[in-house]
Design an enzyme around this catalytic site. Sequence first.
Site, PDB file in Angstrom:
ATOM      1  CB  SER A  65     -21.192  64.081 -17.136  1.00 30.52           C
ATOM      2  OG  SER A  65     -22.104  64.292 -18.373  1.00 30.52           O
ATOM      3  CE1 TYR A  75     -19.958  57.223 -22.258  1.00 29.91           C
ATOM      4  CE2 TYR A  75     -20.160  58.885 -24.209  1.00 29.91           C
ATOM      5  CZ  TYR A  75     -19.675  58.395 -22.878  1.00 29.91           C
ATOM      6  OH  TYR A  75     -18.378  59.101 -22.321  1.00 29.91           O
ATOM      7  CE  LYS A 113     -21.134  59.322 -18.871  1.00 32.54           C
ATOM      8  NZ  LYS A 113     -20.226  59.030 -17.602  1.00 32.54           N
ATOM      9  CG  ASN A 168     -12.818  58.691 -12.658  1.00 34.99           C
ATOM     10  OD1 ASN A 168     -12.608  59.214 -13.601  1.00 34.99           O
ATOM     11  ND2 ASN A 168     -12.339  57.045 -12.812  1.00 34.99           N
TER      12      ASN A 168
END
Length: 316
Positions: free
Chosen positions: A167, A197, A201, A113
């Site tokens: 994600s 970023y 992801k 997480n």
Amino acid sequence: MGNALAVYRDTFPPSPTYSVNDVPDLTGKIIIVTGGNTGLGKETIKVLLQHNATVYLAARSPSKAKAAIDELRDMTGKEALFLQLDLSDLKSIKESARQFLEKEKKLDVLLNNAGVMMSPIEQLTKDGYDLQFGTNVLGHFYFTKLLLPLLLSTAKTTGEARVVTLSSGAGLMVDEIDFNTLKDSPARKKLGTTKLYMQSKLGNMVFSLELARRYADQGIISTSINPGTLKSDLARYVDSLIYKLILKIISYPVPMGTLSPLYAATYPDGKSLNGKYLKPWAREGELSKTATDPELGKELWTWMEEQVAPFESNAS
């Protein structure tokens, strides 16, 4: 364009049909939640405790973890267990896994997480990687790798073990992982913190699907998650006032964000979720062509194996 439209639609999802009341009794289940001391992680742990799971709250700061554990005890009457974990330090990750393996003989769910979003460009991990990719992707890969033997033995005994990796819809907005930007370099600085970023992801999606490919036949269920746009502290590094205002307008309460990870972690028919991507709220989504590219999956996995190899010896 198709990916952008999908991300836009997922920013405004329909009302959920799944709720925390649908989480089954989790007595006997052992679960790790990384980044569990705040935001989505803490809220997820709260629900898991309420449903009788044994939960390890993995976080970097002992003081912040203790405060979260105290708060969770007040809310649930149950005690989360602290596991010190710094995902930006590969040596620390190895020690964290060692400590867990000394304590437990099974692991039902690993919930990856923790995350960093749009951190200042000058920030790197202890080992010199881009902070976002190093924490969000490489750190979680190494933690998962170290715990994989226990996950596999659990699956052999119980029929399954799950790895749920957080994600974001942002991962659908980029079409490649530029390996030249994963350590500090002019290319990394040129790419900028927002695209770094997004790239991290995408990396979460690629890793999760490659894990599913490699270990599905051994009982591992790997799912990636877009939890939704939430009112959490993940965006603490965002310095654009306009962007902050937009986020405030379109964001949902943190408890809503628990629905997809909880579904992936606890849905009884877990095998149907292997290799899947869940979007808000606990709905199956579609990954991009890039995210599902098996060659990229192999390339990223190989690269990550190479990065952690120096830490695999007993001397490290």
